[in-house]
Design an enzyme around this catalytic site. Structure first.
Site, PDB file in Angstrom:
ATOM      1  N   LYS A 246       8.122  50.309  19.199  1.00 20.94           N
ATOM      2  CA  LYS A 246       8.056  48.877  19.650  1.00 20.94           C
ATOM      3  C   LYS A 246       8.763  49.205  20.682  1.00 20.94           C
ATOM      4  CE  LYS A 246       7.145  47.657  14.905  1.00 20.94           C
ATOM      5  NZ  LYS A 246       5.503  46.751  15.217  1.00 20.94           N
ATOM      6  N   ARG A 320      -2.205  49.669   8.569  1.00 18.19           N
ATOM      7  CA  ARG A 320      -3.506  49.867   7.250  1.00 18.19           C
ATOM      8  C   ARG A 320      -3.845  51.412   7.258  1.00 18.19           C
ATOM      9  NH1 ARG A 320      -5.854  48.755  12.901  1.00 18.19           N
ATOM     10  NH2 ARG A 320      -3.789  47.065  12.617  1.00 18.19           N
TER      11      ARG A 320
END
EC number: 3.4.11.1
Length: 472
Positions: A246, A320
């Site tokens: 990130k 996920r």
């Protein structure tokens, strides 16, 4: 801050009175003049402290959960900013029907996170709801709402706790404490068990961390349960993005990526405390997504517990992957499931689409999504439905595996993430499952309504309300 109910006949003296105002015509003449000089408006979050009169006036715009919870929260915050020890709010017939909002708004509005402050204030202040006569129904609401609101504040504390102090093992300790205190069953799977169970999707995400990944399974099994509900939570105690690192400013606040798991943990705790006649299983994937020589990589192909293969194209789409195995574990291990609900700070796309304050609700059953939406609104949380469609499904198609962990387009990212999870819901459970993307409201770096800077505890109230509604 302590909150209680007392009878007006007790004639107890209070340092302050909090008065909620919807119409200035109802205010005493002297106070009305003072408020006019202060340019007081009857609007949500408008507050005026009349020190000499020992009164706090708070405006509110409508008799709704949100407006009244915000109003009492604003009054309580003003009270807590003073040196006064006690305050009262007289409950009239109009306010009586919204007592739940007043209790929860007061407790949620009184929250502050000071665990890392070197100097802490130790004020002992008390708010009393004054009734013309004691009513058992209001006592019941007070007791239940205090349990719920305190659970939300507990969730806020957990989410706000820094990643060096809240690791996957910390999640385990919190779950085991709840299990011990409330006599629940608790199973823990470490990385060896994850490998044995062929949960390589979840296992791979945590490989580069020094903190071992943990799957937590808490079980509340009351006698004569009316329904069986599974809650699944994303518990990323920190998310660096992995090798798909990130940007620096996006990495700040990633301690909040455990919000789904924290919501699930506090929801089952509250349901057990309330002794609701519902069997609840809480499953949390507690993982830290870090970088290192053994980190999972873009281009890897992972195999989930149900045998489906996943092409990794971005290691920052890790939540996920954790949920995929947790959902499979739930369906393999728990028989006779009536409902499956997962909670996750899953996508930035949900925040872009819905803003910072709203949860995205997804699933295959229109009627169940509608019930979830209604429960969210009644509980005081904001939510809206995001519908699946056949064209977005094509966006997560992989040429070399069964499914890709990210979409091939930047658009519709919240929905495509939900559709990814749908690959791990077995056919017989398709219409029993709801996915809640709480990425927007779970953690906001500014105060809003009765929510403080930081963690809001989103998901706790909506989960409890939704589960209660399913037994009606």
């Amino acid at each position: 801050m302590k909150v209680n109910i007392i009878d007006i006949s007790k004639n107890k003296e209070f340092d302050l009175e909090i008065i909620l105002v919807k119409d200035l015509k109802a205010v005493e003449n002297l106070d009305s003049e003072l408020l006019s000089n202060l340019d007081f408006k009857v609007k949500d979050e408008t507050v005026a402290l009349l020190v000499e009169r020992k009164r706090i006036y708070v405006g509110f715009e409508e008799f709704s959960y949100d407006s009244l919870a915000i109003a009492i929260s604003a009054g309580v915050k003003r009270f807590l900013s003073t040196k006064f020890k006690s305050a009262k709010l007289v409950i009239n017939s109009e306010l009586k029907t919204h007592f739940k909002a007043l209790v929860e708004g007061a407790i949620l509005g009184s929250y502050s996170f000071v665990n890392y402050k070197s100097e802490k204030e130790n004020k002992k202040q008390e708010l009393s709801f004054v009734l013309e006569e004691r009513e058992q129904e209001l006592n019941t609401i007070l007791k239940e709402s205090l349990i719920i609101a305190n659970a939300v504040n507990c969730a806020r504390d957990m989410v706000n706790t820094t990643p060096q102090d809240f690791t996957p093992k910390t999640f385990v300790k919190e779950a085991q404490k709840i299990a011990k205190d409330l006599d629940l069953e608790c199973d823990i799977l470490g990385e060896k068990e994850l490998e044995k169970q062929k949960m390589m999707s979840m296992y791979s995400v945590g490989k580069a961390s020094i903190h071992e990944s943990q799957l937590i399974h808490l079980k509340y099994k009351p006698k004569k349960a009316k329904t069986k509900v599974v809650l699944v939570g994303k518990g990323l105690t920190y998310d660096s993005g992995g090798l798909s690192l990130k940007p620096a400013d996006f990495m700040v606040t990633m301690k909040a990526d455990k919000s789904g798991g924290v919501a699930v943990l506090n929801a089952i705790k509250t349901i057990a405390e309330l002794k609701l006649p519902i069997e609840v299983h809480a499953i949390i994937g507690a993982v830290e997504n870090m970088i290192g020589g053994n980190a999972y990589k873009p281009d890897d192909i992972l195999k989930a517990k149900n045998g489906k293969t996943i092409e990794v194209r971005n290691t920052d789409a890790e939540g996920r992957l954790v949920l995929a195995d947790c959902l499979c574990y739930a369906q393999d291990e728990i028989k006779g499931i009536d409902y499956i609900f997962d909670f996750a700070t899953l996508t930035g796309a949900c925040v872009v689409g819905l803003g910072e304050y709203t949860t995205g609700i997804m699933g295959n059953s229109e009627s169940l999504k509608q019930k979830a939406l209604e429960a969210c609104q009644y509980s005081g949380e904001y939510a809206t439905k995001l519908d699946f469609n056949r064209y977005l499904k094509k966006c997560i198609k992989s040429e070399i595996a069964d499914v890709c962990n990210i979409s091939n387009t930047r658009y519709g990212g919240a929905i495509t993430a939900g559709m990814f999870l749908d690959n791990f819901i077995y056919e017989e459970n398709k219409d029993k499952w709801i996915h809640f993307d709480i990425a927007g409201p779970a953690f906001v770096e500014k105060a809003w309504g009765y929510n403080p800077y930081g963690a809001s505890g989103t998901g706790v109230r909506m989960a409890i309300q939704f589960i209660k509604d399913l037994t009606k």
